[in-house]
Write a protein that holds these residues in place. Sequence first.
Motif, PDB file in Angstrom:
ATOM      1  N   PRO A 169       0.816  -1.230   0.000  1.00 32.71           N
ATOM      2  CA  PRO A 169       0.000   0.000   0.000  1.00 32.71           C
ATOM      3  C   PRO A 169       0.848   1.277   0.000  1.00 32.71           C
ATOM      4  O   PRO A 169       0.852   2.040   0.967  1.00 32.71           O
ATOM      5  CB  PRO A 169      -0.818  -0.142   1.294  1.00 32.71           C
ATOM      6  CG  PRO A 169       0.067  -0.933   2.195  1.00 32.71           C
ATOM      7  CD  PRO A 169       0.779  -1.914   1.308  1.00 32.71           C
ATOM      8  N   THR A 170       1.575   1.488  -1.095  1.00 27.73           N
ATOM      9  CA  THR A 170       2.272   2.772  -1.241  1.00 27.73           C
ATOM     10  C   THR A 170       1.225   3.867  -1.405  1.00 27.73           C
ATOM     11  O   THR A 170       0.059   3.602  -1.716  1.00 27.73           O
ATOM     12  CB  THR A 170       3.191   2.745  -2.468  1.00 27.73           C
ATOM     13  OG1 THR A 170       2.379   2.567  -3.651  1.00 27.73           O
ATOM     14  CG2 THR A 170       4.193   1.612  -2.383  1.00 27.73           C
ATOM     15  N   LEU A 171       1.641   5.101  -1.226  1.00 26.67           N
ATOM     16  CA  LEU A 171       0.673   6.201  -1.325  1.00 26.67           C
ATOM     17  C   LEU A 171       0.084   6.315  -2.726  1.00 26.67           C
ATOM     18  O   LEU A 171      -1.090   6.667  -2.883  1.00 26.67           O
ATOM     19  CB  LEU A 171       1.345   7.511  -0.911  1.00 26.67           C
ATOM     20  CG  LEU A 171       1.699   7.623   0.574  1.00 26.67           C
ATOM     21  CD1 LEU A 171       2.387   8.956   0.864  1.00 26.67           C
ATOM     22  CD2 LEU A 171       0.459   7.462   1.454  1.00 26.67           C
ATOM     23  N   VAL A 172       0.890   6.025  -3.739  1.00 28.16           N
ATOM     24  CA  VAL A 172       0.364   6.076  -5.115  1.00 28.16           C
ATOM     25  C   VAL A 172      -0.685   4.988  -5.312  1.00 28.16           C
ATOM     26  O   VAL A 172      -1.741   5.228  -5.923  1.00 28.16           O
ATOM     27  CB  VAL A 172       1.508   5.938  -6.135  1.00 28.16           C
ATOM     28  CG1 VAL A 172       0.955   5.639  -7.535  1.00 28.16           C
ATOM     29  CG2 VAL A 172       2.339   7.216  -6.176  1.00 28.16           C
ATOM     30  N   ASN A 173      -0.428   3.781  -4.790  1.00 30.07           N
ATOM     31  CA  ASN A 173      -1.425   2.717  -4.900  1.00 30.07           C
ATOM     32  C   ASN A 173      -2.697   3.064  -4.133  1.00 30.07           C
ATOM     33  O   ASN A 173      -3.813   2.789  -4.586  1.00 30.07           O
ATOM     34  CB  ASN A 173      -0.856   1.400  -4.378  1.00 30.07           C
ATOM     35  CG  ASN A 173       0.112   0.762  -5.360  1.00 30.07           C
ATOM     36  OD1 ASN A 173       0.193   1.175  -6.512  1.00 30.07           O
ATOM     37  ND2 ASN A 173       0.850  -0.247  -4.904  1.00 30.07           N
ATOM     38  N   LEU A 174      -2.533   3.680  -2.967  1.00 26.72           N
ATOM     39  CA  LEU A 174      -3.707   4.079  -2.180  1.00 26.72           C
ATOM     40  C   LEU A 174      -4.480   5.193  -2.872  1.00 26.72           C
ATOM     41  O   LEU A 174      -5.711   5.237  -2.820  1.00 26.72           O
ATOM     42  CB  LEU A 174      -3.266   4.522  -0.783  1.00 26.72           C
ATOM     43  CG  LEU A 174      -2.695   3.426   0.126  1.00 26.72           C
ATOM     44  CD1 LEU A 174      -2.220   4.024   1.445  1.00 26.72           C
ATOM     45  CD2 LEU A 174      -3.729   2.329   0.384  1.00 26.72           C
ATOM     46  N   LYS A 202      -6.716   3.899  -5.502  1.00 27.86           N
ATOM     47  CA  LYS A 202      -7.948   3.342  -4.936  1.00 27.86           C
ATOM     48  C   LYS A 202      -8.801   4.406  -4.242  1.00 27.86           C
ATOM     49  O   LYS A 202      -9.792   4.087  -3.585  1.00 27.86           O
ATOM     50  CB  LYS A 202      -7.591   2.234  -3.944  1.00 27.86           C
ATOM     51  CG  LYS A 202      -6.906   1.041  -4.595  1.00 27.86           C
ATOM     52  CD  LYS A 202      -6.553  -0.024  -3.566  1.00 27.86           C
ATOM     53  CE  LYS A 202      -5.858  -1.210  -4.214  1.00 27.86           C
ATOM     54  NZ  LYS A 202      -5.516  -2.274  -3.236  1.00 27.86           N
ATOM     55  N   ARG A 203      -8.371   5.668  -4.364  1.00 28.05           N
ATOM     56  CA  ARG A 203      -9.080   6.813  -3.789  1.00 28.05           C
ATOM     57  C   ARG A 203      -9.190   6.741  -2.263  1.00 28.05           C
ATOM     58  O   ARG A 203     -10.173   7.191  -1.677  1.00 28.05           O
ATOM     59  CB  ARG A 203     -10.481   6.932  -4.417  1.00 28.05           C
ATOM     60  CG  ARG A 203     -10.437   7.174  -5.919  1.00 28.05           C
ATOM     61  CD  ARG A 203     -11.820   7.345  -6.502  1.00 28.05           C
ATOM     62  NE  ARG A 203     -11.740   7.582  -7.934  1.00 28.05           N
ATOM     63  CZ  ARG A 203     -12.803   7.776  -8.723  1.00 28.05           C
ATOM     64  NH1 ARG A 203     -14.029   7.764  -8.176  1.00 28.05           N
ATOM     65  NH2 ARG A 203     -12.651   7.972 -10.008  1.00 28.05           N
ATOM     66  N   LEU A 204      -8.128   6.189  -1.661  1.00 31.98           N
ATOM     67  CA  LEU A 204      -8.098   6.120  -0.200  1.00 31.98           C
ATOM     68  C   LEU A 204      -7.319   7.286   0.395  1.00 31.98           C
ATOM     69  O   LEU A 204      -7.465   7.579   1.588  1.00 31.98           O
ATOM     70  CB  LEU A 204      -7.479   4.788   0.248  1.00 31.98           C
ATOM     71  CG  LEU A 204      -8.278   3.530  -0.149  1.00 31.98           C
ATOM     72  CD1 LEU A 204      -7.515   2.275   0.240  1.00 31.98           C
ATOM     73  CD2 LEU A 204      -9.650   3.555   0.523  1.00 31.98           C
ATOM     74  N   VAL A 205      -6.472   7.917  -0.399  1.00 34.32           N
ATOM     75  CA  VAL A 205      -5.748   9.117   0.016  1.00 34.32           C
ATOM     76  C   VAL A 205      -5.744  10.087  -1.147  1.00 34.32           C
ATOM     77  O   VAL A 205      -5.979   9.711  -2.309  1.00 34.32           O
ATOM     78  CB  VAL A 205      -4.290   8.799   0.449  1.00 34.32           C
ATOM     79  CG1 VAL A 205      -4.260   7.835   1.629  1.00 34.32           C
ATOM     80  CG2 VAL A 205      -3.489   8.253  -0.723  1.00 34.32           C
ATOM     81  N   THR A 206      -5.461  11.339  -0.861  1.00 36.26           N
ATOM     82  CA  THR A 206      -5.377  12.342  -1.920  1.00 36.26           C
ATOM     83  C   THR A 206      -3.941  12.799  -2.163  1.00 36.26           C
ATOM     84  O   THR A 206      -3.613  13.280  -3.241  1.00 36.26           O
ATOM     85  CB  THR A 206      -6.241  13.566  -1.561  1.00 36.26           C
ATOM     86  OG1 THR A 206      -5.805  14.086  -0.297  1.00 36.26           O
ATOM     87  CG2 THR A 206      -7.712  13.174  -1.469  1.00 36.26           C
TER      88      THR A 206
END
Length: 274
Positions: free
Chosen positions: A27-32, A35-39
């Motif tokens: 779950p890198t930030l780009v992967n998250l 998935k629209r879990l982080v901006t």
Amino acid sequence: MLQELWKSDLPSKINITVWRATLNYLPTLVNLRTKRLVTEAICQRCKQGLETREHVFCDCAVTKETWKQLEFSWPQSIRQSEFMEWFTWILLNNTTEGGRIFICAIWAIWSARNSWMHEEQRRSGTETANFILRYMQELKDTKNKDLALNQEPELWRPPKQGFFKINFDAAFDSIRHKSCSGIIIRNFRGEIIASKTTVHTNIFSSFAAEANACLQAVREGRNMGLNHVIIEGDSLTVIKKAQSPERDRSEIGTFIFDIKAQAADFYECQFQQV
């Protein structure tokens, strides 16, 4: 190359993390963000790029420091390449032991990243590299100890007349950072003169636990007023360091310094590995 991963003889938690990295399932930030879990997807450790898989393990400034300390290098053209090309090149161009260190490093870098992100434990690249080397040494020591236990046991040999033999060993609790040292002192007839067990806190590796147990053996012999002693244990690394005239600069250097300083109070003190 995945076959090399599963044959690396490393703990399953390491192999599974690295396997997930090869599939880009971490779950890198780009992967998250996908998935629209982080901006926000900027790397929180170096603030110098998007936190992709390649950035975490290749391009982050903190990670580069780790690879430098571990003395890993690769062609400039590989650095920006697809992860599996880089991963394969490293394993193909290193020894078996170098490959094991590399695989362990992938796991440790990701763990350090998680500690930074979720626990605010900001470990430098050099600290991560030192952790990797300590961890690999602990795995090696544990394996050697297991191999020794599976072999035909060697009979304990009494010291020559006039000497006392002090055997030491240690148990280590990695969760609570505690250890227990055990020592037993016998004379040349094999008779038990004294024995002692002690629980110690703030011990952060099995390596340090063994060194501390050796120190306790030396202290007990000195406290009893013995003059001629043999200090015997199963940690080859600790025994070699205690025998060496060179100053030890490893993580157990303080223990080794105290062992040598207190051993100098005996008329004769020998260190043996069994």
